[in-house]
Design a protein around this motif. Sequence first.
Motif, PDB file in Angstrom:
ATOM      1  N   LEU A 104      -8.580 -31.055 -12.641  1.00 29.94           N
ATOM      2  CA  LEU A 104      -7.377 -31.739 -13.105  1.00 29.94           C
ATOM      3  C   LEU A 104      -6.123 -30.953 -12.753  1.00 29.94           C
ATOM      4  O   LEU A 104      -5.090 -31.532 -12.379  1.00 29.94           O
ATOM      5  CB  LEU A 104      -7.456 -31.956 -14.619  1.00 29.94           C
ATOM      6  CG  LEU A 104      -8.513 -32.944 -15.110  1.00 29.94           C
ATOM      7  CD1 LEU A 104      -8.587 -32.933 -16.634  1.00 29.94           C
ATOM      8  CD2 LEU A 104      -8.219 -34.357 -14.606  1.00 29.94           C
ATOM      9  N   ARG A 105      -6.218 -29.630 -12.854  1.00 31.81           N
ATOM     10  CA  ARG A 105      -5.056 -28.799 -12.552  1.00 31.81           C
ATOM     11  C   ARG A 105      -4.603 -28.992 -11.105  1.00 31.81           C
ATOM     12  O   ARG A 105      -3.407 -29.169 -10.835  1.00 31.81           O
ATOM     13  CB  ARG A 105      -5.396 -27.326 -12.816  1.00 31.81           C
ATOM     14  CG  ARG A 105      -4.228 -26.381 -12.586  1.00 31.81           C
ATOM     15  CD  ARG A 105      -4.486 -25.026 -13.227  1.00 31.81           C
ATOM     16  NE  ARG A 105      -5.565 -24.288 -12.608  1.00 31.81           N
ATOM     17  CZ  ARG A 105      -6.749 -24.070 -13.155  1.00 31.81           C
ATOM     18  NH1 ARG A 105      -7.026 -24.584 -14.351  1.00 31.81           N
ATOM     19  NH2 ARG A 105      -7.678 -23.359 -12.536  1.00 31.81           N
ATOM     20  N   LYS A 108      -3.136 -32.528 -10.383  1.00 30.34           N
ATOM     21  CA  LYS A 108      -1.772 -32.668 -10.901  1.00 30.34           C
ATOM     22  C   LYS A 108      -0.788 -31.834 -10.091  1.00 30.34           C
ATOM     23  O   LYS A 108       0.355 -32.253  -9.855  1.00 30.34           O
ATOM     24  CB  LYS A 108      -1.752 -32.290 -12.380  1.00 30.34           C
ATOM     25  CG  LYS A 108      -2.497 -33.306 -13.251  1.00 30.34           C
ATOM     26  CD  LYS A 108      -2.566 -32.905 -14.705  1.00 30.34           C
ATOM     27  CE  LYS A 108      -3.322 -33.949 -15.522  1.00 30.34           C
ATOM     28  NZ  LYS A 108      -3.473 -33.567 -16.942  1.00 30.34           N
ATOM     29  N   GLY A 113       3.284 -32.543 -10.407  1.00 32.17           N
ATOM     30  CA  GLY A 113       3.513 -32.669 -11.843  1.00 32.17           C
ATOM     31  C   GLY A 113       3.879 -34.061 -12.303  1.00 32.17           C
ATOM     32  O   GLY A 113       4.291 -34.247 -13.453  1.00 32.17           O
ATOM     33  N   GLU A 115       3.432 -37.989 -13.561  1.00 31.25           N
ATOM     34  CA  GLU A 115       2.628 -38.475 -14.687  1.00 31.25           C
ATOM     35  C   GLU A 115       1.607 -39.529 -14.277  1.00 31.25           C
ATOM     36  O   GLU A 115       1.338 -40.456 -15.039  1.00 31.25           O
ATOM     37  CB  GLU A 115       3.552 -39.018 -15.774  1.00 31.25           C
ATOM     38  CG  GLU A 115       4.444 -37.972 -16.411  1.00 31.25           C
ATOM     39  CD  GLU A 115       3.640 -36.834 -17.041  1.00 31.25           C
ATOM     40  OE1 GLU A 115       2.669 -37.132 -17.762  1.00 31.25           O
ATOM     41  OE2 GLU A 115       3.977 -35.677 -16.801  1.00 31.25           O
TER      42      GLU A 115
END
Length: 281
Positions: A104-105, A108, A113, A115
């Motif tokens: 997930l890091r 994203k 970053g 949404e």
Amino acid sequence: MQNALTFDVEDYFHVHNFETTIDRSEWDSMPSRVVSSTRRILGLLRERQVRATFFVLGWVAERHPQLVQEITADGHELATHGYGHELIYRQSPAEFTEDVERSLRFLKLALGGSEVPIQGYRAPAFSVTRQTLWALRILREHGFRYDSSIFPLVAHDRYGIRNASRFASQVEAGLWEFPVSTVRLAGRNWPVAGGGYFRLFPLWLTRSAIRHINGEGHPAVIYLHSWEFDPNQPAVRGAPALSRFRHYVNLRKTESRLRKLLEEFRFGAFQDVFAHQLGVS
């Protein structure tokens, strides 16, 4: 009826068929093909104006963030395939949690970053088995809305749960399971919906299976891998004969077969096909 079209975004050297031949320490030195093969898929979907769900490996997102951006820029649904393509039943709950969080890091980070929601997970080699059902609780705790890792089969050397639901069902409070499609025949479930089965079985059988599943009142769930659209990928030597067969059989037919299915059936991403279950308006 609209059916679900999904892709696992991984490179040819990530597959478990070659794990006895290619060590993980060699991955970064292997010639990567995942960007070009995934772009072939994106081009085909753009041409047919079809949306799909892409389960992207975190390892890929870390090294090719622009590919993640291209997937979302084309309007497709982004989901995770974990980070390191490790089978869940080789991991402890803590190791699995770290793998999911790492994936997930990097997804994203690839998106700067933004949404963009990541609601779905699919385990490498469908390795949510009866012994690893604890993984579903961890997925729910991390905010996932659905999983697509349980293969409702009686017997396979890597995956399968006997008597698992063939269709969408809630497996944890708030967590849906969207299994890839099987057909019930002679008292057992038969895989028909993608991967090596899609390449091995004749196209008429896949067509018939989708019609049969739709006739049962359910959407079919199709899965394919990005490397299956790369028939010119480097040959991996030294792998067991069965592994080589599973990987290479009819690679040249993947794209043409999918083209024909896209002409005949309606497809969409999980968010489209299961909008009611996911509460998507």
